[in-house]
Scaffold this motif. Structure first.
Motif, PDB file in Angstrom:
ATOM      1  N   UNK A  21       0.829  -1.202   0.000  1.00 15.62           N
ATOM      2  CA  UNK A  21       0.000   0.000   0.000  1.00 15.62           C
ATOM      3  C   UNK A  21       0.867   1.256   0.000  1.00 15.62           C
ATOM      4  N   UNK A  22       1.935   1.236   0.786  1.00 10.71           N
ATOM      5  CA  UNK A  22       2.841   2.383   0.806  1.00 10.71           C
ATOM      6  C   UNK A  22       3.617   2.499  -0.505  1.00 10.71           C
ATOM      7  N   UNK A  23       3.943   1.354  -1.098  1.00  8.88           N
ATOM      8  CA  UNK A  23       4.626   1.386  -2.396  1.00  8.88           C
ATOM      9  C   UNK A  23       3.706   1.937  -3.477  1.00  8.88           C
ATOM     10  N   UNK A  24       2.417   1.593  -3.417  1.00  8.40           N
ATOM     11  CA  UNK A  24       1.472   2.124  -4.395  1.00  8.40           C
ATOM     12  C   UNK A  24       1.381   3.647  -4.273  1.00  8.40           C
ATOM     13  N   UNK A  25       1.474   4.160  -3.054  1.00 14.47           N
ATOM     14  CA  UNK A  25       1.431   5.612  -2.856  1.00 14.47           C
ATOM     15  C   UNK A  25       2.609   6.279  -3.555  1.00 14.47           C
ATOM     16  N   UNK A  26       3.788   5.650  -3.460  1.00 17.58           N
ATOM     17  CA  UNK A  26       4.974   6.202  -4.115  1.00 17.58           C
ATOM     18  C   UNK A  26       4.847   6.099  -5.638  1.00 17.58           C
ATOM     19  N   UNK A  27       4.428   4.933  -6.115  1.00 20.72           N
ATOM     20  CA  UNK A  27       4.394   4.683  -7.561  1.00 20.72           C
ATOM     21  C   UNK A  27       3.314   5.489  -8.277  1.00 20.72           C
ATOM     22  N   UNK A  28       2.182   5.682  -7.625  1.00 18.84           N
ATOM     23  CA  UNK A  28       1.070   6.353  -8.301  1.00 18.84           C
ATOM     24  C   UNK A  28       0.998   7.841  -7.988  1.00 18.84           C
TER      25      UNK A  28
ATOM     26  N   UNK B  74       5.380   9.813  -7.646  1.00 21.74           N
ATOM     27  CA  UNK B  74       5.995   9.966  -8.965  1.00 21.74           C
ATOM     28  C   UNK B  74       5.183  10.907  -9.844  1.00 21.74           C
ATOM     29  N   UNK B  75       3.858  10.828  -9.742  1.00 27.68           N
ATOM     30  CA  UNK B  75       2.988  11.703 -10.516  1.00 27.68           C
ATOM     31  C   UNK B  75       3.224  13.168 -10.127  1.00 27.68           C
ATOM     32  N   UNK B  76       3.249  13.433  -8.819  1.00 30.24           N
ATOM     33  CA  UNK B  76       3.484  14.795  -8.338  1.00 30.24           C
ATOM     34  C   UNK B  76       4.874  15.277  -8.729  1.00 30.24           C
ATOM     35  N   UNK B  77       5.877  14.409  -8.538  1.00 30.08           N
ATOM     36  CA  UNK B  77       7.251  14.804  -8.852  1.00 30.08           C
ATOM     37  C   UNK B  77       7.417  15.099 -10.342  1.00 30.08           C
ATOM     38  N   UNK B  78       6.720  14.349 -11.184  1.00 24.87           N
ATOM     39  CA  UNK B  78       6.856  14.544 -12.623  1.00 24.87           C
ATOM     40  C   UNK B  78       6.280  15.856 -13.115  1.00 24.87           C
ATOM     41  N   UNK B  79       5.206  16.324 -12.486  1.00 26.55           N
ATOM     42  CA  UNK B  79       4.536  17.526 -12.975  1.00 26.55           C
ATOM     43  C   UNK B  79       4.738  18.743 -12.084  1.00 26.55           C
TER      44      UNK B  79
ATOM     45  N   UNK C  64      -2.508  25.851 -21.402  1.00 26.20           N
ATOM     46  CA  UNK C  64      -3.302  24.649 -21.167  1.00 26.20           C
ATOM     47  C   UNK C  64      -2.452  23.525 -20.589  1.00 26.20           C
ATOM     48  N   UNK C  65      -1.224  23.395 -21.076  1.00 24.06           N
ATOM     49  CA  UNK C  65      -0.335  22.373 -20.540  1.00 24.06           C
ATOM     50  C   UNK C  65       0.034  22.691 -19.092  1.00 24.06           C
ATOM     51  N   UNK C  66       0.249  23.974 -18.807  1.00 23.64           N
ATOM     52  CA  UNK C  66       0.565  24.344 -17.425  1.00 23.64           C
ATOM     53  C   UNK C  66      -0.618  24.049 -16.508  1.00 23.64           C
ATOM     54  N   UNK C  67      -1.816  24.372 -16.965  1.00 20.71           N
ATOM     55  CA  UNK C  67      -3.018  24.077 -16.176  1.00 20.71           C
ATOM     56  C   UNK C  67      -3.157  22.570 -15.962  1.00 20.71           C
ATOM     57  N   UNK C  68      -2.880  21.795 -17.004  1.00 23.46           N
ATOM     58  CA  UNK C  68      -2.936  20.333 -16.880  1.00 23.46           C
ATOM     59  C   UNK C  68      -1.957  19.854 -15.814  1.00 23.46           C
ATOM     60  N   UNK C  69      -0.743  20.411 -15.799  1.00 25.01           N
ATOM     61  CA  UNK C  69       0.254  20.024 -14.793  1.00 25.01           C
ATOM     62  C   UNK C  69      -0.233  20.364 -13.390  1.00 25.01           C
ATOM     63  N   UNK C  70      -0.851  21.521 -13.220  1.00 27.44           N
ATOM     64  CA  UNK C  70      -1.363  21.931 -11.911  1.00 27.44           C
ATOM     65  C   UNK C  70      -2.461  20.983 -11.448  1.00 27.44           C
ATOM     66  N   UNK C  71      -3.356  20.611 -12.354  1.00 27.22           N
ATOM     67  CA  UNK C  71      -4.432  19.681 -12.010  1.00 27.22           C
ATOM     68  C   UNK C  71      -3.860  18.314 -11.639  1.00 27.22           C
ATOM     69  N   UNK C  72      -2.858  17.858 -12.384  1.00 23.33           N
ATOM     70  CA  UNK C  72      -2.247  16.560 -12.094  1.00 23.33           C
ATOM     71  C   UNK C  72      -1.622  16.558 -10.695  1.00 23.33           C
TER      72      UNK C  72
ATOM     73  N   UNK D 201      -2.532  18.401  -8.162  1.00 20.93           N
ATOM     74  CA  UNK D 201      -3.639  18.396  -7.208  1.00 20.93           C
ATOM     75  C   UNK D 201      -4.233  16.998  -7.060  1.00 20.93           C
ATOM     76  N   UNK D 202      -4.467  16.343  -8.175  1.00 22.25           N
ATOM     77  CA  UNK D 202      -5.009  14.975  -8.135  1.00 22.25           C
ATOM     78  C   UNK D 202      -4.006  14.028  -7.462  1.00 22.25           C
ATOM     79  N   UNK D 203      -2.713  14.271  -7.705  1.00 25.82           N
ATOM     80  CA  UNK D 203      -1.690  13.459  -7.063  1.00 25.82           C
ATOM     81  C   UNK D 203      -1.763  13.525  -5.552  1.00 25.82           C
ATOM     82  N   UNK D 204      -2.062  14.706  -5.000  1.00 27.47           N
ATOM     83  CA  UNK D 204      -2.201  14.818  -3.544  1.00 27.47           C
ATOM     84  C   UNK D 204      -3.396  14.017  -3.038  1.00 27.47           C
ATOM     85  N   UNK D 205      -4.477  13.983  -3.837  1.00 25.61           N
ATOM     86  CA  UNK D 205      -5.634  13.174  -3.439  1.00 25.61           C
ATOM     87  C   UNK D 205      -5.284  11.688  -3.446  1.00 25.61           C
TER      88      UNK D 205
END
Length: 468
Positions: free
Chosen positions: A96-103, A106-111, A125-133, A135-139
């Motif tokens: 479960x902790x590994x899934x948090x890192x992998x999903x 990494x998603x937050x770090x990438x964007x 639009x790409x910048x907005x997409x990165x911001x949304x990603x 935010x979703x990564x924190x969820x």
């Protein structure tokens, strides 16, 4: 006095996790707000939304960094201070902790880099997409952490072979009985925490700075959000309480200060001083039958009390009891602030009421304090169990010399206190500096409108100014 390794290990983990949770409770909601502001700017073209997004992105960045640094420590503490726990539950909690890192991580770090530094390097639009990603990564990060923690409270989907936990159903492990309620409760708590940080800052800016337009918009939006989110959180909290009543009745008894083995028509205690040794409360101020009405929807409904289990299976009642009232009290205060803001808005006096703005300017830490109090209720209320009903905390503590644990705890306190002081210094500095001016935004928009940084640079060079 003889040092207790188990107590010191628990204190160390409690301190480090309490320090850590301050930062995700802010960044989860703040990332979402920044995404909303950036989206509104793209939709409406109003520069005030861009001002809000660019102003809050720097506080978000340093808060996010503090959360990452303080969070890494926690996973190591499972191995160093609770090694037996890691051995017997690793097959469940480790993935479960590994899934948090992998999903999520990494998603937050990438964007995150695009979100922070890509304003003049990518299109809007790409910048907005990165911001949304981000935010979703924190969820998503909150989802996996809450799933792991909830399994410890309401374990499901496992089998035990030779004392070691193995997964029989990942679906049941992840979506264990308390997980949906606790995940919803935590996400709302994070949104409310960020809302009140922005609310307090906007109120202070209205009183003390010239950034009136941005401050008004920030105050207005956060008061609308508070008006929606705080009553919703109270409703979700009630559902969570009913879930606790079903799956962790001893915790609920500690929250409500109920001592008899079974009590019908239990009162709601506004105040009391629980006495664990005497197994009773002192100086009770109570509303008759209200606890039963809330928890069973029957004023004469019966609730289980603390005496239903042996004394060694009860949590620290005073800690749970008072932490719960701190959390609820802050929640009531937030609802009252939201309602008062709505009334002043209706009267047309929202931005002129100095007493209200002054009050709001002191509310920045309230969300964090409520989150901490809520987590103390949740984690202390589960004791003496680390996995509810299956693993006792005292049985899985690493056999470390108490002096070493005391030394590491002291280092954590000193280091984290220094880090927190530095964090507050830079947060204060950023808030006092204020948002970028309209002229600065126009300069930065050159890059935002361009397909990339090279094109933006070319646009800044007038014909005939090129150098060979």
């Amino acid at each position: 006095m003889e040092l207790d390794t188990a107590l010191l290990s628990r204190l160390q983990f409690a301190f480090t996790v309490s320090f850590h949770i301050i930062f995700p409770s802010i960044t989860i909601g703040l990332a979402t707000l920044i995404a909303i502001w950036e989206g509104l700017w793209l939709k409406t073209g109003k520069p005030v939304y861009l001002q809000l997004a660019k102003f809050w992105i720097k506080p978000f960045a340093i808060t996010f960094g503090m959360g990452v640094v303080s969070g890494i420590v926690l996973s190591y503490e499972f191995g160093t201070n609770f090694s037996e726990f890691s051995r017997i539950t690793g097959a469940v909690l480790g993935p479960l902790m590994a899934y948090e890192v992998l999903t999520a991580f990494f998603l937050e770090a990438g964007f995150l880099g695009i979100m922070l530094f890509g304003w003049q390097r990518v299109g809007p639009k790409l910048h907005f997409f990165a911001t949304v990603v981000v935010a979703v990564g924190t969820w998503i990060s909150a989802f996996w952490i809450i799933a792991a923690n909830s399994w410890m409270h309401t374990p499901a989907g496992h089998i035990i072979v030779d004392g070691v936990f193995h997964v029989s159903s990942w679906w049941e492990v992840i979506f264990n009985p308390s997980m949906p309620y606790r995940f919803s409760h935590m996400l709302l708590a994070a949104f409310i925490t960020a809302t009140f940080v922005v609310l307090a800052t906007s109120a202070w800016q209205l009183l003390h700075t010239e950034h009136k337009t941005m401050a008004r918009k920030g105050l207005s939006m956060t008061l609308w959000l508070a008006l929606i989110l705080t009553p919703l959180q109270a409703y979700v909290g009630d559902l969570h309480g009913l879930n606790v009543k079903e799956h962790q009745p001893v915790k609920l008894a500690a929250m409500e200060g109920i001592w008899p083995e079974r009590e019908a028509g239990a009162p709601l205690l506004l105040f009391a001083i629980p006495d664990q040794a005497a197994e009773k409360n002192h100086f009770e101020i109570a509303i008759p039958k209200l606890a039963s009405l809330i928890l069973t929807h029957d004023p004469d409904g019966e609730l289980m009390g603390l005496k239903a289990v042996p004394a060694d299976e009860r949590p620290n009642v005073a800690m749970v009891f008072f932490s719960f009232r701190v959390m609820v009290g802050i929640g009531v205060l937030m609802i009252l602030v939201a309602l008062t803001g709505a009334y002043l808005r209706w009267r047309g006096k929202l931005y002129q009421s100095r007493w209200f703005l002054t009050t709001c300017s002191y509310l920045a830490p309230t969300g964090v304090l409520a989150v901490l109090a809520g987590w103390y209720v949740v984690e202390t209320g589960r004791q003496p169990w680390l996995v509810q009903g299956l693993v006792r905390t005292m049985d899985v503590v690493s056999p470390l010399p108490a002096e070493r644990v005391l030394f590491s705890l002291t280092l954590f306190v000193l280091t984290y206190s220094l880090l927190f002081g530095v964090y507050l210094y830079f947060m204060r500095k950023l808030i006092r500096k204020g948002p970028p001016s309209t002229e600065q935004l126009q300069q930065q928009l050159i890059g935002v409108k361009a397909a990339g940084y090279a094109v933006a640079l070319a646009k800044q060079i007038k014909p005939g100014q090129e150098q060979n």
